[in-house]
Structure formats: C-alpha cells, structure tokens
Motif scaffolding. Structure first.
Motif, mmCIF file in Angstrom:
data_model
loop_
_atom_site.group_PDB
_atom_site.id
_atom_site.type_symbol
_atom_site.label_atom_id
_atom_site.label_comp_id
_atom_site.label_asym_id
_atom_site.label_seq_id
_atom_site.Cartn_x
_atom_site.Cartn_y
_atom_site.Cartn_z
ATOM 1 N N ASN B 226 6.188 1.872 7.926
ATOM 2 C CA ASN B 226 7.040 2.799 7.168
ATOM 3 C C ASN B 226 6.346 3.369 5.943
ATOM 4 O O ASN B 226 6.852 4.301 5.335
ATOM 5 C CB ASN B 226 8.322 2.103 6.741
ATOM 6 C CG ASN B 226 9.214 1.812 7.917
ATOM 7 O OD1 ASN B 226 9.148 2.501 8.925
ATOM 8 N ND2 ASN B 226 10.019 0.778 7.809
ATOM 9 N N GLY B 229 2.200 7.795 5.044
ATOM 10 C CA GLY B 229 2.700 9.084 4.573
ATOM 11 C C GLY B 229 3.530 8.997 3.309
ATOM 12 O O GLY B 229 4.149 9.964 2.919
ATOM 13 N N THR B 230 3.581 7.841 2.676
ATOM 14 C CA THR B 230 4.273 7.751 1.392
ATOM 15 C C THR B 230 3.264 7.425 0.309
ATOM 16 O O THR B 230 2.089 7.207 0.585
ATOM 17 C CB THR B 230 5.356 6.658 1.419
ATOM 18 O OG1 THR B 230 4.695 5.399 1.582
ATOM 19 C CG2 THR B 230 6.326 6.866 2.547
ATOM 20 N N LEU B 232 2.946 4.849 -1.358
ATOM 21 C CA LEU B 232 2.646 3.424 -1.492
ATOM 22 C C LEU B 232 1.163 3.186 -1.173
ATOM 23 O O LEU B 232 0.694 3.474 -0.087
ATOM 24 C CB LEU B 232 3.527 2.636 -0.520
ATOM 25 C CG LEU B 232 3.525 1.122 -0.667
ATOM 26 C CD1 LEU B 232 4.144 0.735 -1.992
ATOM 27 C CD2 LEU B 232 4.299 0.497 0.471
#
Lengths: 254, 365
Positions: B226, B229-230, B232
């Motif tokens: 998850n 693409g963030t 993080l």
C-alpha cells in the motif's frame, strides 16, 4: 378576424400610415429572425436532452459501481474509515472550471473537470489493510464525480435553454399573433379612414360644386330676372323725370 | 501437564467459547443467505443466531445498522467472557482489546489534531476498544497536552513510549502512528504469550505465535504494497514492520527494499504459503488490476487480501482443535469479525443488486 377592432391609437393620417407600414415590415423581419433563433435553440435543446438521458444512464451505472466499491472497502478494512478520510483530505484534488459557450446569442456555462496531480491526501489510508481497495474506491468515485459534473453542465444548459426558448417563443408568438395583426388592422383602419376621408372630400367637393352651380344658376337666374326687371325699369325709368337733368323740363301744366 | 490445572480458572470460559463457536454461521447458512432477495430475508435467515439483537431493527434495515447490531452481539458476548475471566486469562483478553483501542486512540488523535469536538467521536469508537480513561482523551485540546497528561494514563502508554514523541503526533501521518502502535502492540502481545509463565510452552503460546506471526507478516506485506506511490519512505516503512514473524528478518529486509509488486513477491518467496498466495492472486506478474472499469478488485479469482483473510480463518478454525488454551477466545473473536464482514458483504450485495459477486465471502465451517 380576431381583434378586428384591435388597433393602435393613432390618428388616421398618411404619415402614421407610413409609420405603420414600416412597423409591419420590421415586425415581419423580426419574426422570421426570432423564428430561426428559436429553431436553432430547439435543435440544441433536443441534443442536450438526448445527452442528458445518456449521462443519467451512465451516472446510474457509475454510481452503482462506486457504491459497490465502497462496500468492498468496508469489507476489506472491516470498519468505518469515513471520518479519517474526511479529516485527512486537505486540498481538493478534483476541481471544476467553467467556461461559456455561445449558442445563438445565449451564453451557456460549461463545467470542465480536471484533477490536480500529485495531490494524494489520504494515500496512506488503510496502510495496514485495505489500502488498495481504498485507492480503487477513490478512482471509481472520481469517475462518478466526473459523470456528475458532465451531467451538471448539461442540466444547467438545459434549464437556461428552456428559459430562453420559452422567451423566444413567446416573442415569436407575440409578434405573429398580436403585433402583426394589430399593425395590419391599424393599416387597414387608416386606409379605410383615409378612403372615407377621400370619399367625404369628394362628396364635399361635389356638394360644393353643386352648391356653386346652384348658386351660379340662381345668380344667373337672378341676373336674368334683374336684367329683365331693369329693362322694365328702364322702361319705367324713361318716365322718371330727371329732375336735375339737363334735359329741358317739360313745362308743368296745371 | 498444561491441562492439569487449566480448567480451574479457564475451563468455564473455554466451554462458553466453544458453545459460541457452534453458533457461528456454517456454509449451509451462508448458502441460504445468498439466496435472499431482500434485507428482510437476510434478517430472517439470521434469526437463529442473532435473533434477539436483530429484533429491534426496523423492516428493511440499512446494511450498516445490520453490521452494528451483529457487532453488538459480539461485544456483549465478549464482555460476558471478560467478566468471567480471571488472572492471566483476563490479561489475555485485555490484550485482545488493545488492537481496537489503537484504532480508537488514532481516531481521537485525528479529532484533536483537527480541533474537532472529540466527544462526538466517542460514539464512533469501536466498543471493544473502549477503556475507562478514554473519555478523558476528549479533555485534551492540544496535542502536547494529550500526549503528556492523557495518553500516559491509557493502557497503550507503553506503545507510545520510546517510539513516538508528541512532536511525532503532530507531524507524522496518523496512519504511520497507528501502524507504529500496532507494531509495538503485536510485538508486546507476542512477547506476552511466549514469556508469561502461565502461557509459555502451552498450546496457547503455540497457537498464538502462529496467529501473531501470520498477522505480523500480513501487515508487513500490506504496508509494503500500500505504500507504493505514496510519500512513505523506505526507512520509515521499515520501522513499521513487526520484528517477528515468518518473514523476519530476511523477508522484512527484502520487503523494505522492494520497489514494486514483483519485489514483494520476491521477498515473500521464502515462505511457501505466501508465495502460493502471490502466484494465485496474479500479483506475481505485476498486474495490479486497479483502474479497470469493473470498479472492483479482479472480479475473476480472489485478491491477495481475500486469501489472507481465508488463511487467518483457517488458522482460527484450527485453534479449536486444541484444548486447554485461551487462544480459542482470540480465534473466536476473529471468526466472529469475519462473520460480521461476511453478513455485511452479503447484505450489501443484496441491497445493491450486485448478485454476481455475492459469493466473495469467506466461510470455513
């Protein structure tokens, strides 16, 4: 004819006849122009109605899918994430801009949607579990909102066009059924009045002529009579002594 | 040996839990549920298991109220069990609640951060994660006060201590805080079942280790996938992985370096179970299936998450084959949670008239 007596309050003069004729011509030109405008708008209106129908059907489908993907999120995350998402959303990712479109003189607003890139406020939601479902759900809802925006711009155009078409049609009808007949009536009235005047004038002239003739005749008669009378008088006159005349008086014989 | 004295304190609870387990819905029940045409039919089908809790629902209830009522039953039964539990059993059940507490605290922190009236949020909290000092959290108006005077008093204080400062609460994403807490919680729970004298070398520690290791691995994998693409970063990501589990330490190290789905597949390939999941979910080929018009996860076959749930349910089911253990409580709670999710899913499918995917529930009995 309806409103046979309906006409404008004008004096039946030749000048106002000219005015009325001009007005009639103007009304007819305006009528044909407005009629054409109304037809153009109606054509557009029909097209929009058709597209609204399509958009609504599409919306139904897309919203169903979107609602279902939300159900998937609930299943995967196993709880309510609504609050968290509301709180973590800071800036709008999906934005709408408007522009205007000119359809035969009517300005129709059009909404255009666009997404600002790199704005992913709740990218981390569901990090532990269900994150993919959350992202997918967001995508489906973005598509649903797109459809809604499209529908919104169509609906606005629909309402505005509806209003405008009504106004135009009212004008067309007003011109066709009120102004033109009334102007025609007025022209007819003025014409008839003028004819009447003509006839009156003619009659008057005739009358005057008659009178004149009669007068003349009478005068002639009188003249004639007078002349005859004066002849007689002349005869009498011969008898009247010219007292002051230089003629030699006959001696009065007593 | 462990069976000798277990029943003195834990026998009654275990008996009750086994009784509760028998009232779980079976495949047959789910079969009946999927045939339903309306939510009312669903309600009727659920009557034997949930009768008294669903009775107060109006005709054709919403799926969320259905879910709430079924959760209410779980909570009521759990509270009864907890009231009966003594000694280490009670402590064990406390541990079960910590996971929900973390969610609740995260929710309240979110509320405080955005300066909302946190009192309204209390209603949204999960009832299982309720603890006595929770309403006190609402008193704090800024994050520093919340951290210094209030969070310290909660049972979760040890999880905050050492890994999160009050500046972190302000700056980090709430999801990172939540996952940090959850990581600490899992590690603590793992330590507890393995080191507590009442539990070490008992079936409880065996089963719970398996369950918790699985949970840790699942979280690690999910977080990795998850976070693609963030914002993080990999270092931050690594801090969120629990430091135990079947993937630890090599697998988690590889996970922390993974940059795409294939990297994750490679990292988990050391563990046969997860490898099988990856292969059968089609993730191994780097097809992330998202963004297609179907609007759902790959409608053909199960997603990775589904398989994790399936696996979790199987572990939970197997827990009931063991005796003299508190782990059955954990297993039962998990089974019930899945059951609630299944009911909600089926009800959603019926309410939205999307019958083609109604079979996506997970049933192990």
């Amino acid at each position: 004819m309806s409103g046979a007596g309906d006409r404008e309050a004008v004096f039946p003069t030749r000048q106002s006849l000219g005015l009325m004729k001009n007005k009639l011509k103007g009304a007819e030109t305006g009528h044909s122009l407005l009629k054409r405008k109304s037809e153009a708008l109606t054509k557009r209106f029909r097209e929009i109605t058709r597209r609204i129908d399509e958009a609504k059907r599409k919306m139904g489908r897309v919203m169903q899918i979107a609602a279902f993907s939300l159900a998937e999120v609930t299943y995967a995350v196993g709880g309510d994430i609504g609050y968290q998402i509301q709180e973590s959303a800071k800036a709008a990712r999906f934005r709408v801009r408007t522009k205007q479109e000119n359809v035969s003189g009517v300005f129709l607003p059009q909404f255009e949607s666009y997404t600002t890139e790199g704005n992913n406020d709740f990218g981390l939601t569901g990090l532990g579990k269900g994150g993919q479902q959350v992202q997918r759900c967001r995508e489906t809802y973005a598509r649903a909102v797109e459809t809604l925006v499209e529908l919104a711009s169509l609906q606005t155009a629909f309402v505005i066009l509806d209003e405008v078409i009504k106004v135009v049609n009212r004008r067309v009808n007003a011109i066709e059924h009120v102004i033109i007949p009334r102007t025609e009536n007025t022209i007819k009235y003025i014409n008839s009045e003028l004819d009447e005047l003509d006839r009156e004038e003619f009659y008057r002239l005739k009358k005057v002529k008659n009178n004149k003739q009669r007068d003349n005749a009478a005068a002639e008669q009188e003249e004639l009579g007078k002349r005859r009378g004066s002849d007689k008088e002349n005869e009498d006159d011969t008898g009247t002594p010219d007292v002051l005349g230089e003629r030699e008086d006959n001696d009065v014989i007593f | 040996m462990e069976g000798l004295f277990f029943n003195v304190n834990g026998g009654f609870i275990e008996g009750i839990v086994r009784g509760y387990r028998n009232s779980l819905l079976t495949g047959q029940n789910y079969g009946n549920l999927t045939q339903c045409e309306t939510i009312d039919d669903v309600k009727l089908q659920l009557a034997p298991a949930y009768g008294d809790f669903l009775a107060s629902l109006p005709p054709n209830p919403s799926t969320s109220s259905l879910a709430n009522k079924t959760t209410d039953k779980l909570v009521a039964e759990f509270r009864y069990l907890q009231a009966q539990a003594t000694g280490s059993g009670a402590k064990f059940m406390e541990y079960l609640k910590y996971g929900y507490m973390i969610d609740n605290v995260a929710l309240l922190i979110t509320g405080t951060l955005h300066e909302r009236d946190t009192r309204e949020l209390l209603e949204r909290c999960h009832p299982l994660g309720w603890f006595e000092t929770m309403p006190v959290l609402c008193v704090a108006t800024n994050i520093e006060e919340l951290y210094n005077s209030v969070l310290i008093e909660t049972p979760l204080a040890p999880y905050f201590k050492g890994s999160l400062s009050h500046q972190d609460l302000d700056e980090l994403n709430i999801e990172i805080i939540r996952n940090t807490l959850y990581k600490n919680y899992l590690e603590d729970f793992y330590r507890f079942v393995n080191e507590h004298p009442d539990f070490s070398n008992t079936p409880t520690s065996e089963i719970m280790s398996e369950v918790l290791e699985f949970e840790a691995d699942r979280r690690a994998i999910n977080i990795t996938m998850n976070s693609f693409g963030t914002e993080l970063s990999k270092e931050d990501r690594q801090k969120l992985y629990p430091s135990f589990g079947r993937l630890y330490p090599e697998g988690t190290l590889m996970l922390s370096r993974a940059e795409d789905i294939e990297g994750v597949g490679l990292a988990v390939s050391g563990v046969n179970d997860y490898k099988t999941f990856f292969d059968s979910s089609g993730m191994g080929q780097g097809v992330s299936g998202a963004g297609n018009m179907s609007g759902g996860s790959g409608s053909d076959g199960k997603s990775l998450e589904d398989m994790f749930y399936q696996k979790e349910m199987e572990i939970s089911k197997n827990a009931f084959t063991r005796q003299f253990t508190h782990a059955v409580i954990y297993a039962w709670v998990k089974l019930r949670e899945q059951e609630i999710r299944n009911i909600t899913w089926i009800a959603e499918c019926i309410a939205q008239n999307q019958k083609e995917r109604i079979g996506n529930y997970i049933s192990v009995f």
